[in-house]
Write an enzyme that holds these catalytic residues in place. Structure first.
Site, mmCIF file in Angstrom:
data_model
loop_
_atom_site.group_PDB
_atom_site.id
_atom_site.type_symbol
_atom_site.label_atom_id
_atom_site.label_comp_id
_atom_site.label_asym_id
_atom_site.label_seq_id
_atom_site.Cartn_x
_atom_site.Cartn_y
_atom_site.Cartn_z
ATOM 1 N N CYS A 827 0.831 -1.204 0.000
ATOM 2 C CA CYS A 827 0.000 0.000 0.000
ATOM 3 C C CYS A 827 0.867 1.255 0.000
ATOM 4 O O CYS A 827 0.439 2.316 -0.468
ATOM 5 C CB CYS A 827 -0.909 0.008 1.224
ATOM 6 N N PHE A 828 2.081 1.128 0.533
ATOM 7 C CA PHE A 828 2.964 2.289 0.628
ATOM 8 C C PHE A 828 4.197 2.151 -0.268
ATOM 9 O O PHE A 828 5.127 2.943 -0.151
ATOM 10 C CB PHE A 828 3.414 2.472 2.095
#
Length: 859
Positions: A827-828
């Site tokens: 997600c990052f």
């Protein structure tokens, strides 16, 4: 004997003539059959110093008829003309000795085409009978006399001067001879055989040589090209010079230059070996020829000849951008590969006084030497390798490793780093602006560097020069990558406007609970009940049995997996063509269930575009044309059906009368009922026979049927799903390559581009050893492992077109032990790296992680 003739007198000018047993022509006297001359006056007694004289009555047996006299006169004329040709066009007016001239013949002219200021009459030796040969050589004494006159040298001084004909006039023939039929034999120095020029052909010569055929390539090696060309004189020897010119392709200042000048060449001499050429360099050639009248037109340009590839050149010595007591960060530039791609570099090093050992062997151009000892000197050498061999070792690079950290120490590598190609032009999608990234130092700046500007100007100049040589128009378009980014940004902006997208910061969510093992069927069931508003909502993926929370990473993984499932054969949506790209499955059928699958595929593609996500759907060019509503042609058929394409091509090239027995119809099979039927290609096509006159129409209709109309209902269903969010007029602004990039992203992974969008967290930075090892690892991976690692970190194996958002993230795993595997947070776009002891340990742990990862968990 009853006919008027001429006899050879027993004496002429007091000189006894030799007895001649064979009848030979003599110089024509100018008398007609009645003995009168050209003006009608009665013949007069010939002068006593003439070689031949006429008489109307003689008891001598040595006589010549009028016909024989005419033949002898013609032969003498040819002989004189050939002698004059030798003096004017072979020796170019140089004073010559001529031996063997018939006395009553006019002395050959000494006129020179070069208009020499000083010339003297040709010295001649007159013979009383027709000689077998006239010999012509350079008169060294006359040459010396003319030279002395020009230089004002006195006769006394001239006695010490000599003319070395062999050396000073080496390029001229050693001697020439003219036989009794006007044929010329040219004796070339250092050659055993003579060159022959046909006297009859020389006399009839009025035109320039015919245009030569284009040169041909005899053989090609790594550093040489052997070239041949054809003679244009048809064996007459009238062509006195060949000019062969060459041009190196791809060179900025390229143009045709003289390669070789070949004079008085025979057919077996029309070869030339062009040596000392660089490997993998392309050349073309042309030739022209010259005779006495002038130059021929230039031949057509030869086929391209390219020298063979070779081992790489010797690299420049490596250099260091960072030196600490525990490591040396080494770099090197790739040398010229000489036509074969460099596969790897070998780096060896040693401590001064020690023995060299190999420390690196891979494709990268940098290495972190961590096995160094403070306070010692080290030597490093590098070589490049391609399939043709290895380059020589570079010069030694000597580096002093400090005993302790010196914050004021500066490694001066300015010249190695100030090169335009080391800068990368990037696009910041978040701030919508360009920036420049140095691929070695990692420096970023918003203003274009001066060396990058100069580098781009040089590339533009070379492009303009090459276009001028090819007589093409230079298009002053902007960088294609930048142009595409701007077009893509405009597309997404108009797409949101077209769909009246909500400007709310947190749009509504669609929670999709999907089984990873049933990715296709579960998503199809959900999308069957979706309309336009549902597709516009942000998607949140929940994989059953996995703890991962979707903040973007799971969505990227879902899109890639779903798009790959569309090409599964069992689903009968897409089928792979010969080149691996996807087209509509020919056995998909038109049942409601099948058409619903195609609408679903279109919805997936449209939603991926709307969400700015990438798919793995390599479509054929034909399918892109159908999406863009462009016409398909018979040329497109080769991509998807090679057999049919060759059959139709054969029909166009051959007479089909009594060979092809077809009608304007095609047999179709229902994939479900297996029922066969005939489908007309035009009105009443099943009753219209194919013949020689209408075969072109049949070929066109057959190609359109195979490419478009056989799957028209499936295509319309697909586009209905796509157009729910993406209208045709927005897609039509893209070219097919741009559309491919828009759907699938960039497959080629640039390590430097990833570095440009990277941030560092924890107690590490761009210069930390663990980070340098990571970039070295990514460079050493092949494309498969690069994609695996990228998917492990970001959830997608593609590099975003506008950079990573959020940025690519390298994080210090200070709370992890060196025997642990790295962790990632898709997600990052983040990877957490433990502090591994060495490069090999890190490489093994990373490969283990990406080879054994499936699904998402919470950490």
């Amino acid at each position: 004997m009853g006919n008027r003739g001429s006899v050879i007198g027993p004496k002429a000018n007091g000189i006894q003539t030799n007895h001649r047993s064979e009848r030979e022509p003599v110089v024509h006297t100018g008398a007609n059959e009645d003995g009168a001359d050209e003006n009608g006056k009665p013949p007069t007694t010939p002068k006593r110093n003439s070689l031949f004289f006429s008489t109307s009555n003689s008891n001598s047996n040595f006589y010549m008829s009028d016909t024989e006299l005419a033949v002898l006169a013609e032969r003498t004329r040819l002989r004189e003309k050939s002698t004059k040709y030798v003096l004017d066009y072979i020796y170019y007016g140089i004073p010559c000795n001529v031996k063997g001239v018939i006395k009553n013949a006019s002395p050959p002219s000494v006129g020179s085409p070069s208009k020499r200021r000083h010339s003297s009459p040709t010295k001649e030796t007159f013979l009383m009978t027709e000689p077998d040969m006239t010999f012509i050589t350079i008169d060294r004494h006359e040459v010396l006399r003319n030279r002395n006159e020009m230089m004002g040298v006195t006769d006394t001084e001239a006695d010490v001067n000599v003319v070395d004909v062999k050396n000073e006039y080496y390029n001229y023939p050693e001697a020439c001879s003219v036989d009794r039929f006007g044929n010329i034999l040219v004796s070339i120095r250092d050659e055993k055989e003579q060159r022959r020029i046909d006297g009859q052909a020389l006399d009839k010569l009025k035109d320039r040589p015919m245009t030569p055929r284009k040169p041909y390539i005899v053989g090609v090696e790594m550093n040489s090209i052997t070239l041949g060309w054809y003679a244009t004189d048809e064996g007459t020897g009238l062509v006195d010079q060949y000019h062969v010119e060459y041009m190196e392709l791809g060179k900025p200042d390229a143009g045709f230059k003289v390669l070789v000048v070949r004079e008085w060449a025979k057919e077996d001499d029309l070869l030339h070996c062009m040596e000392n050429l660089p490997p993998n360099t392309s050349y073309v050639f042309k030739v022209k020829s010259r005779n006495r009248v002038g130059w021929s037109d230039e031949s057509e340009v030869s086929d391209v000849a390219t020298t063979e590839a070779g081992p790489p050149d010797r690299p420049n010595k490596c250099f260091a951008t960072m030196v600490t007591p525990e490591m040396v960060h080494l770099h090197w530039h790739a040398p010229r590969d000489n036509g074969a791609r460099i596969t790897n570099f070998i780096l060896r090093g040693k401590r001064v006084g020690g023995i060299f050992k190999e420390v690196y062997n891979d494709r990268g151009q940098s290495y972190v030497a961590s096995d160094v000892e403070g306070g010692c000197q080290y030597l490093y050498e590098v070589r490049a390798v391609n399939k043709m061999g290895k380059s020589p070792w570079s010069a030694n690079f000597i580096v002093q490793v400090p005993a302790e950290v010196d914050p004021d120490a500066i490694v001066d590598v300015t010249q190695e780093l100030r090169k335009g190609h080391l800068w990368l032009e990037c696009w910041d999608g978040k701030d919508e602006r360009q920036f420049w990234f140095h691929t070695i130092t990692g420096n970023r700046q918003l203003k274009p560097p001066q060396e990058w500007v100069e580098y781009k100007e040089q590339l533009a100049l070379e492009k303009e020069r090459n276009a001028h040589l090819r007589k093409e128009k230079v298009q002053e378009d902007m960088d294609p990558a930048v142009k595409f980014r701007m077009k893509r940004f405009k597309f997404f902006k108009e797409l949101r406007k077209h769909n009246n997208a909500s400007t709310v910061k947190d749009p509504p969510l669609n929670n999709l609970k999907i089984r990873r093992t049933h990715l296709f069927s579960d998503t199809l069931t959900i999308f069957t009940h979706y309309g336009k508003k549902d597709l516009m909502k942000k998607t949140k993926i929940i994989f059953n049995g996995e703890d991962g929370i979707d903040s973007g990473g799971l969505t990227k993984d879902w899109y890639l997996g779903l798009s790959r499932s569309l090409s599964v054969k069992a689903h009968k949506i897409f089928a792979a063509s010969a080149n691996g790209n996807l087209e509509i499955h020919q056995e998909s059928g038109c049942s409601p269930t099948s058409l619903q699958k195609f609408k679903f595929a279109g919805m997936v593609l449209g939603k991926a575009l709307y969400d700015r996500q990438f798919l793995d759907m390599p479509l054929t060019k034909v399918f892109y044309k159908l999406i863009l509503n462009q016409d398909v042609t018979t040329n497109d058929l080769m991509e998807v059906d090679e057999t049919l394409s060759k059959s139709l091509a054969w029909m166009m090239e051959n007479d089909v009368t009594n060979v092809i027995f077809e009608t304007f119809s095609v047999e179709v099979v229902d994939p479900e009922t297996k029922r066969k039927d005939r489908m007309p290609l035009c009105e009443n096509g099943e009753n219209r026979d194919v013949d020689e006159d209408n075969k072109a129409e049949y070929v066109k209709l057959m190609a359109e049927w195979r490419l478009k109309f056989s799957v028209i209902m499936q295509l319309e269903a697909f586009k209905s799903g796509l157009n729910l969010l993406v209208p045709d007029h927005l897609l039509s602004q893209f070219t097919i390559p741009e559309l491919t990039l828009l759907f699938n992203g960039k497959k080629n992974i640039s390590v430097d581009e990833i570095r440009a969008y990277t941030i560092y967290q924890g107690k590490i930075n761009a210069s930390s050893k663990i980070c340098l090892w990571f970039w070295q690892l990514l460079r050493d991976f092949d494309d498969t492992y690069k994609m695996k690692l990228l998917r492990f970190i970001t959830g997608s194996d593609r590099v975003p077109l506008d950079g990573f958002s959020p940025p690519f993230n390298l994080t210090d795993g200070e709370d992890m032990t060196h025997d642990m595997l790295p962790r990632s947070h898709t997600c990052f776009n983040q990877i957490v790296l433990p502090r591994y002891k060495n490069y090999e340990e890190m490489k093994g742990k990373v490969k283990t992680a990406i080879d054994n990862t499936e699904g998402f968990d919470l950490t």
